[in-house]
Design a protein around this motif. Structure first.
Motif, short mmCIF file in Angstrom:
data_model
loop_
_atom_site.label_atom_id
_atom_site.label_comp_id
_atom_site.label_asym_id
_atom_site.label_seq_id
_atom_site.Cartn_x
_atom_site.Cartn_y
_atom_site.Cartn_z
N TYR A 176 0.83 -1.20 0.00
CA TYR A 176 0.00 0.00 0.00
C TYR A 176 0.87 1.26 0.00
O TYR A 176 0.62 2.21 -0.75
CB TYR A 176 -0.90 -0.03 1.23
CG TYR A 176 -2.01 0.98 1.24
CD1 TYR A 176 -2.66 1.37 0.06
CD2 TYR A 176 -2.43 1.56 2.44
CE1 TYR A 176 -3.69 2.30 0.09
CE2 TYR A 176 -3.46 2.48 2.47
CZ TYR A 176 -4.09 2.85 1.30
OH TYR A 176 -5.10 3.77 1.32
N GLN A 177 1.91 1.25 0.82
CA GLN A 177 2.80 2.39 0.86
C GLN A 177 3.56 2.53 -0.47
O GLN A 177 3.75 3.65 -0.97
CB GLN A 177 3.78 2.24 2.02
CG GLN A 177 3.11 2.32 3.38
CD GLN A 177 4.09 2.26 4.53
OE1 GLN A 177 5.20 2.74 4.43
NE2 GLN A 177 3.69 1.64 5.63
N GLN A 178 3.98 1.39 -1.04
CA GLN A 178 4.68 1.43 -2.33
C GLN A 178 3.76 1.99 -3.43
O GLN A 178 4.19 2.80 -4.26
CB GLN A 178 5.14 0.03 -2.70
CG GLN A 178 5.92 -0.07 -4.00
CD GLN A 178 7.23 0.69 -3.96
OE1 GLN A 178 8.00 0.52 -3.02
NE2 GLN A 178 7.49 1.54 -4.95
N ALA A 179 2.50 1.57 -3.41
CA ALA A 179 1.55 2.04 -4.42
C ALA A 179 1.35 3.55 -4.31
O ALA A 179 1.29 4.26 -5.33
CB ALA A 179 0.21 1.32 -4.25
N THR A 190 -1.56 4.46 6.07
CA THR A 190 -1.06 3.17 6.55
C THR A 190 -2.18 2.15 6.63
O THR A 190 -3.36 2.51 6.71
CB THR A 190 -0.39 3.32 7.93
OG1 THR A 190 -1.36 3.83 8.86
CG2 THR A 190 0.80 4.26 7.86
N LEU A 191 -1.79 0.89 6.61
CA LEU A 191 -2.72 -0.22 6.80
C LEU A 191 -2.15 -1.09 7.91
O LEU A 191 -0.97 -1.45 7.89
CB LEU A 191 -2.86 -1.04 5.52
CG LEU A 191 -3.64 -2.34 5.62
CD1 LEU A 191 -5.13 -2.06 5.78
CD2 LEU A 191 -3.40 -3.22 4.39
N SER A 192 -2.97 -1.42 8.89
CA SER A 192 -2.49 -2.23 10.01
C SER A 192 -3.12 -3.62 9.96
O SER A 192 -4.16 -3.84 9.32
CB SER A 192 -2.83 -1.56 11.34
OG SER A 192 -4.22 -1.63 11.60
N VAL A 193 -2.47 -4.55 10.66
CA VAL A 193 -3.02 -5.89 10.79
C VAL A 193 -4.38 -5.83 11.50
O VAL A 193 -5.30 -6.59 11.19
CB VAL A 193 -2.05 -6.80 11.57
CG1 VAL A 193 -2.67 -8.15 11.85
CG2 VAL A 193 -0.75 -6.97 10.78
N GLY A 194 -4.52 -4.90 12.44
CA GLY A 194 -5.79 -4.74 13.13
C GLY A 194 -6.92 -4.41 12.19
O GLY A 194 -8.06 -4.85 12.38
N ASP A 195 -6.64 -3.62 11.14
CA ASP A 195 -7.67 -3.30 10.14
C ASP A 195 -8.17 -4.57 9.46
O ASP A 195 -9.38 -4.74 9.22
CB ASP A 195 -7.11 -2.35 9.09
CG ASP A 195 -6.81 -0.97 9.65
OD1 ASP A 195 -7.49 -0.57 10.61
OD2 ASP A 195 -5.89 -0.30 9.14
N LEU A 196 -7.25 -5.48 9.13
CA LEU A 196 -7.65 -6.74 8.49
C LEU A 196 -8.42 -7.62 9.47
O LEU A 196 -9.39 -8.29 9.09
CB LEU A 196 -6.42 -7.49 7.97
CG LEU A 196 -5.85 -7.06 6.63
CD1 LEU A 196 -4.81 -8.05 6.16
CD2 LEU A 196 -6.92 -6.91 5.57
N PHE A 197 -8.00 -7.65 10.73
CA PHE A 197 -8.73 -8.42 11.73
C PHE A 197 -10.18 -7.96 11.83
O PHE A 197 -11.11 -8.77 11.81
CB PHE A 197 -8.06 -8.27 13.11
CG PHE A 197 -6.86 -9.16 13.32
CD1 PHE A 197 -6.38 -9.97 12.32
CD2 PHE A 197 -6.21 -9.18 14.54
CE1 PHE A 197 -5.28 -10.78 12.51
CE2 PHE A 197 -5.12 -9.99 14.75
CZ PHE A 197 -4.65 -10.79 13.74
N ILE A 198 -10.35 -6.65 11.93
CA ILE A 198 -11.71 -6.09 12.07
C ILE A 198 -12.50 -6.31 10.78
O ILE A 198 -13.68 -6.66 10.80
CB ILE A 198 -11.63 -4.59 12.43
CG1 ILE A 198 -10.93 -4.42 13.77
CG2 ILE A 198 -13.02 -3.98 12.48
CD1 ILE A 198 -10.55 -2.98 14.09
N GLY A 199 -11.83 -6.13 9.63
CA GLY A 199 -12.51 -6.32 8.36
C GLY A 199 -12.94 -7.75 8.10
O GLY A 199 -13.91 -8.00 7.38
N ALA A 200 -12.24 -8.71 8.71
CA ALA A 200 -12.55 -10.12 8.48
C ALA A 200 -13.70 -10.63 9.35
O ALA A 200 -14.21 -11.73 9.11
CB ALA A 200 -11.31 -10.97 8.75
N MET A 201 -14.11 -9.85 10.33
CA MET A 201 -15.11 -10.34 11.29
C MET A 201 -16.45 -10.64 10.62
O MET A 201 -17.02 -11.73 10.78
CB MET A 201 -15.29 -9.34 12.42
CG MET A 201 -14.15 -9.30 13.40
SD MET A 201 -14.46 -8.18 14.77
CE MET A 201 -12.95 -8.39 15.70
#
Length: 455
Positions: A176-179, A190-201
């Motif tokens: 994401y940062q490279q893009a 930024t994108l965090s692992v927590g964002d994916l955790f919450i998004g996967a619920m």
């Protein structure tokens, strides 16, 4: 011909991995061989490799990845303390006297176990050893029994806190940062692992509900295939709470601390590891020998992950140095249909690679190549991460090469033919494809909750 070296390198690494060579050394070895060949042809600047030490140091010192050994430690502790065995027995006794009750208990316990361990192989093997003999002995259709165990075992890919989501989150964050840098945005989001955790619920829970609906439908339409276990006595409330509350509280402690912002995913992993150790101690299972065994298992998995990370860092650096990212970017931008066609093609490739590569290799090799390009085309990073996780989960279930099928075949009795295992997972594959379609039509299923928590 020289411009196709990156694609040739990618094909060669897939062939080498299919031959069974160690992943980490194959990635680094093939990359260095191609770098040497390209240098001799004058097509690769040797100074490009000077970025390698800093890249490797950044990988090893990445604080996000500390969550990996901690979540592995939590999962192995819960497995060795036999918490799953007790929980499955209590849930089976609670639901088992109804048609489809054993199947429902397997799905519920598999969901909790997936959330606790996050490792597909461990969940499938554990559920296969604990529940398959019980289901077959009480007259369950072998196809439904094996399909349910395989499908629930793969929930470890999408139900947080999943190790797959930890690794995907870290890789997609870099992509994401490279893009954004490629687009001229020098203060990237930024994108965090927590964002994916919450998004996967939401997608994860919806998938579990689809599994449960399939089992309830079988109980209503074909009860002879999922007969009740009339020999089981319902557990007392105290016994049920004693078996159910500990893993549920542990999962809520891990995810809840992330949701309320009290802990980062890495810190929450520490909470989970400590909680698993406390649960093992309360059950009288915590001992020096158990800790030694758990530590060895955790060390093996952690070393494997980080060695693959190092190999993948070398591979991706050489791939970019050979112009591979520009080649793929030009290919995607030249495709008819734009971002839709590009995303569909990536999902098909990842699905097919899931037959021969583990999620770790795909996360570290494929995602860094295609991730920045798709994200630069406007794809939401959280949605993309959840789609990749669901896609790999479907791939691991699909005959004839699905990893979950191999894991269950290893512990299933010889009386259950492989063809029945393959046939048993077909309805669950259809449900997962349905979930992928729903997520494609309504990306908000993955993006709404993270946006709500952020605000």
């Amino acid at each position: 011909m020289i411009e196709f070296l990156p694609l040739l390198m990618f094909v060669v690494i897939c062939l080498v991995l299919m031959l069974g060579y160690p992943v980490a050394f194959s990635l680094a070895g093939v990359a260095m061989l191609f770098a040497g060949a390209a240098i001799s042809l004058g097509h690769f600047d040797p100074s490009f490799l000077s970025a390698l030490p800093s890249r490797l140091f950044g990988t090893i010192s990445n604080t996000t990845l500390i969550a990996v050994p901690l979540f592995v430690l939590m999962g192995v502790l819960l497995e060795k303390s036999r918490l799953a065995e007790e929980l499955l027995g209590n849930m089976a006794a609670l639901f088992g006297r109804r048609p489809g009750g054993l199947g429902i208990s397997v799905i519920v316990v598999g969901m909790l176990l997936a959330a606790s361990t996050g490792i597909v192989g461990a969940t499938v093997v554990t559920m296969g050893l604990l529940s398959l003999p019980s289901m077959l002995g009480r007259g369950y259709d072998p196809r439904i029994a094996t399909g349910t165990i395989c499908a629930t075992g793969t929930l470890g890919q999408i139900i947080p806190p999943s190790i797959a989501l930890v690794l995907l989150g870290d890789t997609l964050s870099s992509a994401y940062q490279q893009a954004q840098l490629d687009m001229g945005i020098f203060t990237p989001k930024t994108l965090s692992v927590g964002d994916l955790f919450i998004g996967a619920m939401i997608p994860g829970l919806l998938l579990v509900l689809l599994y449960l609906a399939y089992m309830v439908g079988n109980a209503a339409l074909r009860p002879s295939r999922v007969p009740p276990a009339t020999d089981l006595e319902p557990p007392s409330t105290l016994v049920l709470l004693k078996g159910l509350l500990p893993p549920v509280l542990l999962i809520f402690a891990v995810l809840g601390s992330i949701l309320i912002g009290a802990a980062t995913p890495t810190e929450a992993a520490g909470v989970g590891a400590l909680g698993a150790a406390l649960l093992a101690g309360l059950r009288g299972k915590l001992s020096v020998s158990l800790l030694a065994e758990v530590s060895r298992e955790t060390l093996k998995v952690t070393c494997m992950v980080f060695m693959i990370l190092i190999g993948a860092a070398v591979f991706s650096l050489v791939f970019r140095g050979l112009g591979g990212d520009e080649l793929i970017q030009d290919f995607f931008h030249g495709m008819p249909g734009g971002v839709f066609t590009a995303t569909l093609l990536v999902m098909i490739v990842i699905f097919l690679l899931g037959f021969i590569l583990d999620f770790i290799e795909i996360t570290f090799v494929v995602v860094p190549i295609v991730g920045p390009i798709l994200l630069a085309m406007g794809v939401d990073p959280i949605w993309l991460g959840i789609m990749i996780a669901l896609n790999l989960q479907t791939s691991f279930l699909t005959p004839p090469f699905g990893f979950a099928l191999f894991y269950l075949r290893g512990v299933a009795p010889a009386s259950v033919p492989t063809s029945q295992i393959y046939r048993g997972v077909v309805p669950y594959i259809a449900l997962q494809v349905l979930m992928l379609i729903l997520l494609s039509l309504w990306p908000e299923l993955a993006t709404w909750l993270p946006g709500l928590v952020r605000n």
